[in-house]
Design a protein around this motif. Structure first.
Motif, mmCIF file in Angstrom:
data_model
loop_
_atom_site.group_PDB
_atom_site.id
_atom_site.type_symbol
_atom_site.label_atom_id
_atom_site.label_comp_id
_atom_site.label_asym_id
_atom_site.label_seq_id
_atom_site.Cartn_x
_atom_site.Cartn_y
_atom_site.Cartn_z
ATOM 1 N N ARG A 28 0.837 -1.205 0.000
ATOM 2 C CA ARG A 28 0.000 0.000 0.000
ATOM 3 C C ARG A 28 0.869 1.250 0.000
ATOM 4 O O ARG A 28 0.559 2.245 -0.665
ATOM 5 C CB ARG A 28 -0.900 -0.016 1.254
ATOM 6 C CG ARG A 28 -2.028 -1.046 1.154
ATOM 7 C CD ARG A 28 -3.074 -0.759 2.222
ATOM 8 N NE ARG A 28 -2.534 -0.889 3.574
ATOM 9 C CZ ARG A 28 -2.477 -2.031 4.240
ATOM 10 N NH1 ARG A 28 -2.922 -3.155 3.699
ATOM 11 N NH2 ARG A 28 -1.948 -2.021 5.435
ATOM 12 N N LYS A 31 2.120 1.958 -3.525
ATOM 13 C CA LYS A 31 1.062 2.576 -4.342
ATOM 14 C C LYS A 31 0.904 4.043 -3.991
ATOM 15 O O LYS A 31 0.750 4.908 -4.871
ATOM 16 C CB LYS A 31 -0.263 1.829 -4.139
ATOM 17 C CG LYS A 31 -0.271 0.444 -4.745
ATOM 18 C CD LYS A 31 -1.629 -0.241 -4.477
ATOM 19 C CE LYS A 31 -1.670 -1.655 -5.102
ATOM 20 N NZ LYS A 31 -2.950 -2.352 -4.842
ATOM 21 N N GLU A 32 0.948 4.308 -2.674
ATOM 22 C CA GLU A 32 0.799 5.697 -2.274
ATOM 23 C C GLU A 32 1.966 6.548 -2.798
ATOM 24 O O GLU A 32 1.774 7.696 -3.237
ATOM 25 C CB GLU A 32 0.741 5.786 -0.739
ATOM 26 C CG GLU A 32 -0.550 5.213 -0.154
ATOM 27 C CD GLU A 32 -0.570 5.257 1.378
ATOM 28 O OE1 GLU A 32 0.498 5.669 1.945
ATOM 29 O OE2 GLU A 32 -1.596 4.912 1.964
ATOM 30 N N GLN A 35 1.423 7.180 -6.360
ATOM 31 C CA GLN A 35 0.372 8.186 -6.512
ATOM 32 C C GLN A 35 0.924 9.580 -6.212
ATOM 33 O O GLN A 35 0.607 10.549 -6.902
ATOM 34 C CB GLN A 35 -0.800 7.863 -5.578
ATOM 35 C CG GLN A 35 -1.579 6.641 -6.003
ATOM 36 C CD GLN A 35 -2.695 6.288 -4.980
ATOM 37 O OE1 GLN A 35 -2.815 6.933 -3.913
ATOM 38 N NE2 GLN A 35 -3.478 5.248 -5.305
ATOM 39 N N ALA A 38 2.971 10.654 -9.100
ATOM 40 C CA ALA A 38 2.106 11.077 -10.214
ATOM 41 C C ALA A 38 1.503 12.446 -9.921
ATOM 42 O O ALA A 38 1.468 13.333 -10.793
ATOM 43 C CB ALA A 38 1.002 10.048 -10.409
ATOM 44 N N ALA A 39 1.110 12.650 -8.673
ATOM 45 C CA ALA A 39 0.523 13.944 -8.314
ATOM 46 C C ALA A 39 1.593 15.054 -8.416
ATOM 47 O O ALA A 39 1.302 16.157 -8.882
ATOM 48 C CB ALA A 39 -0.060 13.875 -6.889
#
Length: 563
Positions: A28, A31-32, A35, A38-39
């Protein structure tokens, strides 16, 4: 051990459970993180796009400002260009108007210049006419008073005009090569006389004609030619060159002489001297007379050490050699050289050939002043015998019939007259045949004497010794005797000392008034020869003052028989 194994397995299972839990947490977290990445990337893109937008806006704003300023600048340039174009147009119009005015003024000036040129040409023509009238009147006055015509020729500076052979300072050498004699005009010689510590004094001398150092042999002969016409009109003519050694006398009389060869070259026509030119002119004038009416004889003598030598005399083998002759005074008071050789010539080439033979016997000797200094006075005499009919000398051959008749009579009386070029005879019996004096036919003899005097010189400057010193003494004494004769004639003394020198005795008839006499003074322009030049100019001035009475024309018959 088994219990221990069970406990350990239980712990291992618990650990596996924790491991699986933690692995789930790690997944997890990964993934964070992705993310977040990507942000972050999107955020960065957004930020970049906002910066670009801001930059684009700023650039666009700046471009608008620049375009606005450029537009205003272009407007100013356009207005300025319009102003300048208008100004230039005004200037062009003003320049065109000015050019038109200048063209009009130029046309007026051209008209005025043309008028002035015509006026100048008219004045020049009038001046030349008046000058010719003055010259003719002066010549008439000279003939009436019996004055001696004196021309002066100034030679150019030559390489031997330096102080070679003299131990003097460099300043003195520069002074030696300085030019002090000039032709102020065609009748005046200007001489700058200066002494150390004294102011320069200009002295002028007036003569009938003055030639500067640039005038050619043609210009000199142009003033001599009219005298040759007088020769065939019945007057005796004498032309002599006077001056110091190296002043150009022989060049003026004969022309250039090659090194080691005293013959003058007939090929160099522009450089020919008075003697060959005068001969060509005499034969040209004779060619205009009826055939057989004139014949020419030539004699060449030199006065060396106060002795007269016949340079055309031949020995028994026909070889030319100098023979000593004597000069006597006849009953009529004329000078004569008995037994002098006269050769008959039919053209200028034969004359030049004979004079060349005589020149080869002329005595020369090198000095410090001149490498080919003539040590004797040369006298070339052309005797022209003219057959005249009746008492009028000027209109003897009025018609062709009279000419043909006289030619027949002459050919019967002396058929071999012009064919025998080798005959020689004594003075006054020199023609190959003599025409008997009758009531209708007479012989008139006129003489052209061409005299190349030896140069006067200063012994200290020429550096001569021995025999050459004796030659210099005789030369200076004979020239002094010539000056004494002119002085006696000028003062109209009862006794003229012609016999003080063989030169003056030989030239007695020419100097004493029986001939039209032209003296050509040859002077050097350099400071080195100032004393000699002044002496020559003084001699010419005294010669101009001589009044001999009007020259007589030869219109009397010559005895036909030889003495």
């Amino acid at each position: 051990k088994e219990e221990r194994i069970v406990v350990l397995e239980t712990e291992n299972a618990a650990l596996h459970l924790k491991l699986a839990k933690y692995q789930g947490l790690a997944g997890r977290s990964t993934k964070e993180v992705l993310q977040l990445y990507a942000a972050h990337g999107q955020q960065m893109k957004l930020q970049r796009s906002s910066v670009v937008t801001q930059l684009h806006g700023a650039i666009k704003k700046r471009l608008k400002q620049d375009l606005k300023s450029l537009h205003s600048f272009a407007l100013e340039i356009s207005k300025d260009f319009q102003r300048q174009s208008k100004t230039c147009l005004y200037r062009v119009l003003a320049a065109v108007q000015g050019i038109q005015l200048q063209n009009e003024a130029m046309q007026m000036f051209q008209i005025k210049a043309f008028d002035l040129e015509q006026s100048l040409q008219e004045v020049t023509e009038r001046y030349e006419k008046e000058k010719q009238k003055r010259k003719a009147l002066h010549n008439s006055l000279v003939e009436l008073r019996g004055n001696i015509r004196v021309h002066c020729r100034i030679r150019p500076l030559l390489p031997f005009d330096d102080a070679a052979g003299h131990s003097v300072s460099q300043d003195r050498q520069r002074n030696f090569s300085e030019k002090v004699a000039y032709a102020a005009d065609d009748e005046t010689v200007l001489v700058k006389c200066s002494r150390p510590g004294h102011a320069s004094v200009n002295k002028t001398f007036q003569f009938e004609r003055v030639y500067n150092d640039l005038e050619s042999q043609d210009a000199v002969f142009a003033d001599v030619a009219p005298l040759l016409t007088s020769l065939l009109d019945g007057y005796n003519v004498c032309i002599m060159a006077y001056g110091q050694t190296g002043s150009g006398k022989t060049y003026t009389m004969l022309g250039p002489q090659l090194e080691g060869n005293l013959a003058f070259s007939i090929e160099e026509e522009s450089e020919l001297g008075i003697v060959p030119r005068a001969t060509q002119e005499v034969f040209r004038l004779i060619s205009e007379k009826p055939p057989g009416s004139c014949w020419v004889e030539v004699s060449v003598v030199e006065v060396y050490n106060n002795e007269i030598f016949d340079l055309l005399a031949k020995d028994s083998y026909g070889k030319v050699f100098g023979v000593k002759r004597d000069v006597v005074t006849t009953r009529e008071g004329k000078s004569d050289v008995p037994l002098l050789t006269h050769e008959t010539v039919e053209n200028a080439s034969e004359f030049l050939h004979l004079v060349n033979k005589g020149l080869q016997l002329r005595v020369t000797h090198p000095t410090l002043v001149h490498a080919h200094s003539s040590r004797s006075h040369l006298v070339v005499t052309l005797t022209i015998t003219t057959v005249v009919f009746g008492d009028n000398f000027g209109t003897l051959w009025e018609d062709e019939q009279t000419s043909q008749r006289l030619n027949k009579e002459a050919s019967c009386t002396f058929p071999q007259k012009m064919r025998d070029n080798k005959s020689t005879s004594s003075s006054r019996a020199s023609s190959p045949v003599q025409l008997e004096a009758t009531e209708k036919m007479k012989q008139v003899k006129t003489r052209l004497q061409l005299v190349d005097l030896a140069g006067s010189e200063c012994v200290g400057m020429s550096g001569v010794t021995g025999a050459a010193l004796r030659e210099t003494s005789f030369i200076n004494r004979s020239l002094s005797a010539l000056a004494d004769v002119l002085g006696a004639i000028a003062e109209q003394r009862a006794h003229v000392p012609y016999r003080n020198s063989k030169l003056t005795h030989l030239l007695q008839d020419s100097v004493g008034g029986d001939a039209k006499l032209l003296v050509i003074l040859c002077i050097s322009p350099g400071q080195k020869y100032l004393t000699e030049s002044m002496q020559s100019l003084g001699f010419g001035t005294r010669a101009r003052q001589v009044q001999r009475g009007q020259v007589k024309k030869k219109n009397f018959p010559v005895p036909g028989k030889a003495k």
